[in-house]
Design a protein around this motif. Structure first.
Motif, PDB file in Angstrom:
ATOM      1  N   LEU A 117       8.601   8.001  14.025  1.00  0.00           N
ATOM      2  CA  LEU A 117       7.236   8.503  13.913  1.00  0.00           C
ATOM      3  C   LEU A 117       7.007   9.675  14.856  1.00  0.00           C
ATOM      4  CD1 LEU A 117       5.264   5.112  13.809  1.00  0.00           C
ATOM      5  CD2 LEU A 117       5.969   6.556  11.889  1.00  0.00           C
ATOM      6  N   THR A 118       6.336  10.693  14.326  1.00  0.00           N
ATOM      7  CA  THR A 118       5.971  11.852  15.127  1.00  0.00           C
ATOM      8  C   THR A 118       4.568  11.657  15.689  1.00  0.00           C
ATOM      9  OG1 THR A 118       4.940  13.007  13.270  1.00  0.00           O
ATOM     10  CG2 THR A 118       7.335  13.293  13.551  1.00  0.00           C
ATOM     11  N   GLN A 119       4.142  12.563  16.528  1.00  0.00           N
ATOM     12  CA  GLN A 119       2.783  12.499  17.045  1.00  0.00           C
ATOM     13  C   GLN A 119       1.770  12.650  15.913  1.00  0.00           C
ATOM     14  OE1 GLN A 119       1.754  11.683  20.229  1.00  0.00           O
ATOM     15  NE2 GLN A 119      -0.181  11.514  19.103  1.00  0.00           N
ATOM     16  N   GLU A 120       2.109  13.482  14.937  1.00  0.00           N
ATOM     17  CA  GLU A 120       1.227  13.634  13.782  1.00  0.00           C
ATOM     18  C   GLU A 120       1.083  12.305  13.041  1.00  0.00           C
ATOM     19  OE1 GLU A 120       0.903  16.086   9.539  1.00  0.00           O
ATOM     20  OE2 GLU A 120       2.507  16.563  10.969  1.00  0.00           O
ATOM     21  N   ASP A 121       2.198  11.573  12.890  1.00  0.00           N
ATOM     22  CA  ASP A 121       2.141  10.256  12.256  1.00  0.00           C
ATOM     23  C   ASP A 121       1.243   9.312  13.056  1.00  0.00           C
ATOM     24  OD1 ASP A 121       3.977  10.820  10.149  1.00  0.00           O
ATOM     25  OD2 ASP A 121       5.645  10.562  11.540  1.00  0.00           O
ATOM     26  N   GLU A 122       1.405   9.311  14.366  1.00  0.00           N
ATOM     27  CA  GLU A 122       0.592   8.436  15.221  1.00  0.00           C
ATOM     28  C   GLU A 122      -0.887   8.764  15.076  1.00  0.00           C
ATOM     29  OE1 GLU A 122       1.707   5.897  16.676  1.00  0.00           O
ATOM     30  OE2 GLU A 122       3.843   6.222  17.067  1.00  0.00           O
ATOM     31  N   ASP A 123      -1.210  10.056  14.947  1.00  0.00           N
ATOM     32  CA  ASP A 123      -2.609  10.467  14.780  1.00  0.00           C
ATOM     33  C   ASP A 123      -3.160   9.965  13.447  1.00  0.00           C
ATOM     34  OD1 ASP A 123      -2.474  11.739  17.212  1.00  0.00           O
ATOM     35  OD2 ASP A 123      -2.141  13.747  16.364  1.00  0.00           O
ATOM     36  N   VAL A 124      -2.342  10.050  12.396  1.00  0.00           N
ATOM     37  CA  VAL A 124      -2.763   9.564  11.073  1.00  0.00           C
ATOM     38  C   VAL A 124      -2.996   8.056  11.123  1.00  0.00           C
ATOM     39  CG1 VAL A 124      -2.038   9.235   8.670  1.00  0.00           C
ATOM     40  CG2 VAL A 124      -1.615  11.420   9.805  1.00  0.00           C
ATOM     41  N   ILE A 125      -2.114   7.342  11.803  1.00  0.00           N
ATOM     42  CA  ILE A 125      -2.251   5.889  11.954  1.00  0.00           C
ATOM     43  C   ILE A 125      -3.531   5.556  12.717  1.00  0.00           C
ATOM     44  CG2 ILE A 125      -1.232   3.854  13.054  1.00  0.00           C
ATOM     45  CD1 ILE A 125       1.535   5.258  12.499  1.00  0.00           C
ATOM     46  N   ASP A 126      -3.795   6.302  13.777  1.00  0.00           N
ATOM     47  CA  ASP A 126      -5.030   6.091  14.549  1.00  0.00           C
ATOM     48  C   ASP A 126      -6.258   6.250  13.665  1.00  0.00           C
ATOM     49  OD1 ASP A 126      -3.772   5.565  16.955  1.00  0.00           O
ATOM     50  OD2 ASP A 126      -3.848   7.654  17.646  1.00  0.00           O
ATOM     51  N   ARG A 127      -6.258   7.300  12.845  1.00  0.00           N
ATOM     52  CA  ARG A 127      -7.414   7.568  11.983  1.00  0.00           C
ATOM     53  C   ARG A 127      -7.583   6.475  10.933  1.00  0.00           C
ATOM     54  NH1 ARG A 127      -5.589  13.005  12.437  1.00  0.00           N
ATOM     55  NH2 ARG A 127      -4.579  12.923  10.391  1.00  0.00           N
ATOM     56  N   ALA A 128      -6.478   6.003  10.379  1.00  0.00           N
ATOM     57  CA  ALA A 128      -6.554   4.955   9.358  1.00  0.00           C
ATOM     58  C   ALA A 128      -7.095   3.657   9.953  1.00  0.00           C
ATOM     59  CB  ALA A 128      -5.174   4.722   8.746  1.00  0.00           C
ATOM     60  N   ILE A 129      -6.638   3.314  11.143  1.00  0.00           N
ATOM     61  CA  ILE A 129      -7.121   2.104  11.824  1.00  0.00           C
ATOM     62  C   ILE A 129      -8.605   2.234  12.158  1.00  0.00           C
ATOM     63  CG2 ILE A 129      -6.954   0.806  13.995  1.00  0.00           C
ATOM     64  CD1 ILE A 129      -3.904   1.282  13.873  1.00  0.00           C
ATOM     65  N   ALA A 130      -8.999   3.410  12.632  1.00  0.00           N
ATOM     66  CA  ALA A 130     -10.410   3.636  12.957  1.00  0.00           C
ATOM     67  C   ALA A 130     -11.273   3.602  11.702  1.00  0.00           C
ATOM     68  CB  ALA A 130     -10.572   4.973  13.678  1.00  0.00           C
ATOM     69  N   TYR A 131     -10.778   4.181  10.617  1.00  0.00           N
ATOM     70  CA  TYR A 131     -11.543   4.227   9.369  1.00  0.00           C
ATOM     71  C   TYR A 131     -11.853   2.821   8.864  1.00  0.00           C
ATOM     72  CZ  TYR A 131     -13.128   5.968   4.850  1.00  0.00           C
ATOM     73  OH  TYR A 131     -13.899   6.261   3.743  1.00  0.00           O
ATOM     74  N   MET A 132     -10.888   1.928   9.046  1.00  0.00           N
ATOM     75  CA  MET A 132     -11.082   0.547   8.611  1.00  0.00           C
ATOM     76  C   MET A 132     -11.650  -0.348   9.715  1.00  0.00           C
ATOM     77  SD  MET A 132     -10.388   0.773   5.531  1.00  0.00           S
ATOM     78  CE  MET A 132     -10.769  -0.933   5.242  1.00  0.00           C
ATOM     79  N   GLU A 133     -12.055   0.277  10.831  1.00  0.00           N
ATOM     80  CA  GLU A 133     -12.695  -0.426  11.947  1.00  0.00           C
ATOM     81  C   GLU A 133     -11.833  -1.594  12.433  1.00  0.00           C
ATOM     82  OE1 GLU A 133     -16.588  -1.427  10.588  1.00  0.00           O
ATOM     83  OE2 GLU A 133     -17.252   0.662  10.484  1.00  0.00           O
ATOM     84  N   LEU A 134     -10.566  -1.278  12.691  1.00  0.00           N
ATOM     85  CA  LEU A 134      -9.609  -2.290  13.124  1.00  0.00           C
ATOM     86  C   LEU A 134      -9.104  -2.067  14.550  1.00  0.00           C
ATOM     87  CD1 LEU A 134      -7.505  -2.501   9.838  1.00  0.00           C
ATOM     88  CD2 LEU A 134      -8.817  -4.387  10.821  1.00  0.00           C
ATOM     89  N   GLN A 135      -9.775  -1.190  15.306  1.00  0.00           N
ATOM     90  CA  GLN A 135      -9.265  -0.854  16.646  1.00  0.00           C
ATOM     91  C   GLN A 135      -9.081  -2.088  17.535  1.00  0.00           C
ATOM     92  OE1 GLN A 135     -11.901   0.620  15.111  1.00  0.00           O
ATOM     93  NE2 GLN A 135     -12.255   2.694  15.866  1.00  0.00           N
ATOM     94  N   GLU A 136     -10.032  -3.012  17.471  1.00  0.00           N
ATOM     95  CA  GLU A 136      -9.945  -4.179  18.362  1.00  0.00           C
ATOM     96  C   GLU A 136      -8.867  -5.166  17.920  1.00  0.00           C
ATOM     97  OE1 GLU A 136     -13.164  -7.203  18.071  1.00  0.00           O
ATOM     98  OE2 GLU A 136     -14.099  -5.752  16.689  1.00  0.00           O
ATOM     99  N   PHE A 137      -8.328  -4.972  16.718  1.00  0.00           N
ATOM    100  CA  PHE A 137      -7.307  -5.889  16.203  1.00  0.00           C
ATOM    101  C   PHE A 137      -5.921  -5.257  16.127  1.00  0.00           C
ATOM    102  CE2 PHE A 137     -11.296  -6.941  13.857  1.00  0.00           C
ATOM    103  CZ  PHE A 137     -11.562  -8.151  14.484  1.00  0.00           C
ATOM    104  N   GLU A 138      -5.776  -3.987  16.514  1.00  0.00           N
ATOM    105  CA  GLU A 138      -4.527  -3.290  16.191  1.00  0.00           C
ATOM    106  C   GLU A 138      -3.299  -3.894  16.863  1.00  0.00           C
ATOM    107  OE1 GLU A 138      -3.688   0.703  17.860  1.00  0.00           O
ATOM    108  OE2 GLU A 138      -5.777   0.668  18.504  1.00  0.00           O
ATOM    109  N   ASP A 139      -3.474  -4.622  17.960  1.00  0.00           N
ATOM    110  CA  ASP A 139      -2.329  -5.260  18.617  1.00  0.00           C
ATOM    111  C   ASP A 139      -2.207  -6.746  18.276  1.00  0.00           C
ATOM    112  OD1 ASP A 139      -1.522  -2.894  19.935  1.00  0.00           O
ATOM    113  OD2 ASP A 139      -3.072  -3.202  21.453  1.00  0.00           O
ATOM    114  N   ARG A 140      -3.065  -7.212  17.367  1.00  0.00           N
ATOM    115  CA  ARG A 140      -2.991  -8.608  16.913  1.00  0.00           C
ATOM    116  C   ARG A 140      -1.973  -8.725  15.796  1.00  0.00           C
ATOM    117  NH1 ARG A 140      -8.295 -11.010  17.114  1.00  0.00           N
ATOM    118  NH2 ARG A 140      -7.593 -12.554  15.588  1.00  0.00           N
TER     119      ARG A 140
END
Length: 250
Positions: free
Chosen positions: A107-130
């Motif tokens: 994964l590149t930094q661009e990939d990590e940014d896309v993943i961050d946005r997808a997690i935020a869009y689905m309001e999953l930030q508090e669960f991302e390490d679960r």
């Protein structure tokens, strides 16, 4: 995307019989019909998960069977009914699978940014390490949708996305489907059993019966007492407001 004369047989029985229709871009199209009508089989053939016996699936002016898997995965994503991952994965690890067609395991930094946005869009930030198996059904379904968003395709195919969800989570899932289209410009194709959801959240309806298309058109053109009663063989009643279906029952 359009399909022409799609046909599929199992053990000599025709389950999809000469199906042809075009999928409008940037809209939500729902495939409805009784059990065994052929809608999930059609979805499988559109996504290349099921081999067709005959007919054509034209995707961006090319037979979909001729696309390289990696290139197709950058343009079309599918979420099936059977989406249970057996590995012990966190939400973030699951969502990162959406970037595999682009970067593989690196994964590149661009990939990590896309993943961050997808997690935020689905309001999953508090669960991302679960871990996925620690989530509720609704949270898990949102994680799978986040993976699809991270895949960043124009076309999204969802086979019964409300399956096994209670009414609260099913309604939220359909709101997400609508947002994918309205906010992110995706073309979404769904298989749905719940006619009320199809009527309320779709732009177009493709109604199946006995392996054939009984009716294709806008919600207003398909969701009416006569069409539904003929397809499902029960008498339907439809409450409308300003000419649009509000509640469907039988």
């Amino acid at each position: 995307m359009f399909v022409k004369e799609l046909t599929k047989k199992y053990d000599g029985k025709t389950v999809v019989d000469g199906v042809s229709f075009e999928i409008p871009k940037g809209k939500v199209t729902s495939l409805i019909g009784p059990n065994g009508a052929g809608k999930s089989t059609v979805m499988g053939m559109i996504s290349r998960l099921i081999a067709r016996d005959s007919g054509l699936v034209d995707f961006e002016h090319q037979d979909i069977s001729k696309w390289k898997s990696k290139e197709l995965a950058k343009r079309l994503a599918i979420l099936t009914q059977q989406n249970n991952v057996q590995m012990k994965l966190t939400v973030r690890e699951l969502v990162s699978f959406g970037r595999f067609p682009y970067s593989g395991n690196h994964l590149t930094q661009e990939d990590e940014d896309v993943i961050d946005r997808a997690i935020a869009y689905m309001e999953l930030q508090e669960f991302e390490d679960r871990f996925i198996d620690e989530l509720s059904g609704g949270q898990r379904q949102r994680a799978y949708i986040a993976m699809v968003i991270a895949q960043d395709t124009e076309f999204i195919l969802l086979d019964e996305p409300t399956n096994n969800l209670d009414i609260y989570h099913a309604t939220n899932m359909m709101k997400i489907v609508r947002r994918l289209c309205d906010e992110l410009g995706k073309t979404v194709i769904l298989v749905l059993h719940e006619i009320n959801y199809a009527a309320f959240y779709s732009d177009y309806i493709c109604a199946f019966a006995d392996g054939k298309i009984a009716k294709f058109g806008t919600v207003e053109e398909v969701i009416n007492k006569e069409t539904l009663s003929a397809i499902y063989h029960v008498e339907f009643e439809i409450m409308q407001i300003q000419g649009k279906p509000l509640s469907i029952y039988y």
